[in-house]
Design an enzyme around this catalytic site. Structure first.
Site, PDB file in Angstrom:
ATOM      1  N   TRP A 102       0.833  -1.213   0.000  1.00 11.72           N
ATOM      2  CA  TRP A 102       0.000   0.000   0.000  1.00 11.72           C
ATOM      3  C   TRP A 102       0.856   1.246   0.000  1.00 11.72           C
ATOM      4  O   TRP A 102       0.529   2.229  -0.664  1.00 11.72           O
ATOM      5  CB  TRP A 102      -0.973  -0.022   1.177  1.00 11.72           C
ATOM      6  N   ASP A 172      -1.309   6.785   6.174  1.00 14.50           N
ATOM      7  CA  ASP A 172      -2.396   5.890   5.799  1.00 14.50           C
ATOM      8  C   ASP A 172      -2.624   4.972   7.004  1.00 14.50           C
ATOM      9  O   ASP A 172      -1.758   4.152   7.328  1.00 14.50           O
ATOM     10  CB  ASP A 172      -1.985   5.085   4.552  1.00 14.50           C
ATOM     11  N   LYS A 196     -12.451  -1.402   7.831  1.00 11.71           N
ATOM     12  CA  LYS A 196     -11.775  -2.383   8.686  1.00 11.71           C
ATOM     13  C   LYS A 196     -12.145  -2.154  10.159  1.00 11.71           C
ATOM     14  O   LYS A 196     -12.723  -3.030  10.781  1.00 11.71           O
ATOM     15  CB  LYS A 196     -10.275  -2.335   8.476  1.00 11.71           C
TER      16      LYS A 196
HETATM   17  N1  PMP Z   1      -4.137   1.213   2.533  1.00  7.87           N
HETATM   18  C1  PMP Z   1      -4.191   0.134   3.331  1.00  7.87           C
HETATM   19  C2  PMP Z   1      -3.235   0.052   4.494  1.00  7.87           C
HETATM   20  C3  PMP Z   1      -5.102  -0.881   3.066  1.00  7.87           C
HETATM   21  O1  PMP Z   1      -5.144  -1.965   3.862  1.00  7.87           O
HETATM   22  C4  PMP Z   1      -5.978  -0.772   1.958  1.00  7.87           C
HETATM   23  C5  PMP Z   1      -7.030  -1.804   1.634  1.00  7.87           C
HETATM   24  N2  PMP Z   1      -6.846  -3.059   2.082  1.00  7.87           N
HETATM   25  C6  PMP Z   1      -5.865   0.356   1.143  1.00  7.87           C
HETATM   26  C7  PMP Z   1      -4.954   1.343   1.467  1.00  7.87           C
HETATM   27  C8  PMP Z   1      -6.750   0.547  -0.052  1.00  7.87           C
HETATM   28  O2  PMP Z   1      -8.002   0.897   0.399  1.00  7.87           O
HETATM   29  P1  PMP Z   1      -9.265   1.077  -0.534  1.00  7.87           P
HETATM   30  O3  PMP Z   1      -9.642  -0.282  -0.999  1.00  7.87           O
HETATM   31  O4  PMP Z   1     -10.271   1.690   0.410  1.00  7.87           O
HETATM   32  O5  PMP Z   1      -8.902   1.990  -1.640  1.00  7.87           O
END
Ligand code: PMP
Length: 361
Positions: A102, A172, A196
């Site tokens: 991510w 994030d 989450k």
């Molecule tokens: N950042 C993290 C740490 C994540 O765990 C996730 C999704 N698992 C995301 C970003 C992406 O999120 P989204 O699907 O809401 O775009």
């Protein structure tokens, strides 16, 4: 009704009392004869929900009027772009700390828009760990430093925040937001998809220091400017009404449970139950993360063979524990144990792990 322990990585388990509350008032919101799903986002009722969600969030984070809480759509993935679209001024450079997929994605988006350096990366170690402070190569002039507090796929988490001096810190927090006490003042901007720890999919929370709202955003596009959301209390356009309503209820549940201190204590016990089962298995379960970097939210481990991993997931499901298959980039098992997972759920899984090893080890 069947109930199972839900270890899904997100969308994920929600507090049962919140789901029951939503069910009770789904057809008739507070005696008005309409569902919250059918109401105008300009109604007095929804404005109260929107206001309550922002107020509760600030109370839980312990921040005052120098921060705003915004409700945005497009997921955390859209924030990968919105952060540089607002903050990465021409001629400046941002620093990214890479601790997993991510943060790599966030970095790639920033690089499409301007200069984004890598201040540290643990990729060479398969993202098994969080870097030490001594490994951070920070640009003295970085316009911001971006980090990912919990790495959902690899199962690592920062336990001590990096010292970035007076550079604005952007995080994030999608997979560990509001899971433990947090020194929110250390951050200039926090973003987190709700799905989450704090609600259903469909809304992303942005907590932003007001000084960032005063600067001119890099992008001229209205819907991508944080100031649009701030000026209009996240009501510039139609917000994800139902998702924000549920976030407000989950925040209320967190408060009722005793706040971040109590939630954090329980999350420590939950993670300990699962990691103890890994550690006492004598190598049958092999954790992906280095112990000091282990995540309290997502525990990742392998078994001696892929066959056994598939059997583990199958038998766990038959025993009432779902959502345990690991992400394809790490393989094996991933146990996601967000706020709404009970200690009992983690202890039940730990006993299952012991038995599975006795039968197959
Ligand atoms: N950042 C993290 C740490 C994540 O765990 C996730 C999704 N698992 C995301 C970003 C992406 O999120 P989204 O699907 O809401 O775009």
């Amino acid at each position: 009704m069947t109930t199972v322990y839900n270890f899904n990585p997100g969308p994920a388990v929600l507090p049962r009392p919140v789901l029951e509350h939503v069910q009770r008032e789904l057809l008739d919101y507070q005696g008005g004869g309409l569902s919250i799903l059918e109401m105008s986002h300009r109604s007095r009722e929804y404005e109260a929900v929107n206001q309550s969600a922002e107020t509760r969030m600030k109370r839980l984070l312990g921040v005052g009027d120098d921060y705003r809480v915004l409700f945005v759509q497009g997921g955390a993935s859209t924030q990968f772009a919105m952060v540089p679209m607002n903050l990465l001024q021409p001629g400046t450079s941002a620093d990214y700390i890479l601790t997993g997929t991510w943060s790599e994605k966030a970095h790639e988006e920033a690089r499409k828009l301007g200069e984004a350096r890598v201040a540290a990366s643990t990729k060479a170690d398969k993202f098994r760990r969080i870097p030490d402070q001594s490994e951070l190569d920070l640009n003295p002039k970085a316009i911001y430093v971006h980090m990912t507090t919990n790495n959902t796929l690899f199962g690592t988490q920062w336990h001590v925040l990096p010292d970035v001096g007076d550079r604005p810190l952007v995080a994030d927090m999608s997979s560990d937001f509001l899971s433990r006490p947090l020194d929110a003042q250390r951050f200039a901007l926090i973003y987190a998809g709700a799905q989450k720890n704090i609600g259903p999919a469909g809304v992303t929370v942005v907590v932003i220091h007001s000084s960032l709202l005063e600067q001119k955003p890099v992008t001229p596009l209205t819907m991508f400017q944080y100031s649009t959301y701030a000026k209009n209390n996240s009501l510039y356009n139609t917000p994800p009404v139902f998702a924000v309503y549920m976030v407000d209820l989950v925040l209320q549940w967190i408060e009722d449970e005793g706040g971040l201190q109590a939630i954090g204590q329980r999350n420590i016990q939950k993670a300990a139950a699962v990691y103890n089962a890994v550690d006492r298995s004598g190598g049958f379960y092999r954790g992906h993360a280095e112990p000091a970097s282990r995540s309290q939210m997502n525990a990742t481990f392998r078994l001696p063979s892929e066959e056994l991993e598939k059997q583990f997931v199958r038998e766990a499901k038959a025993a009432g524990m779902v959502g345990l298959a690991g992400h394809r980039s790490v393989g094996g098992i991933r146990v996601s144990m967000y706020n709404a997972m009970s200690l009992e759920g983690c202890e039940t899984l730990a006993s299952f792990m012991d038995e599975f090893m006795q039968q197959n080890g």
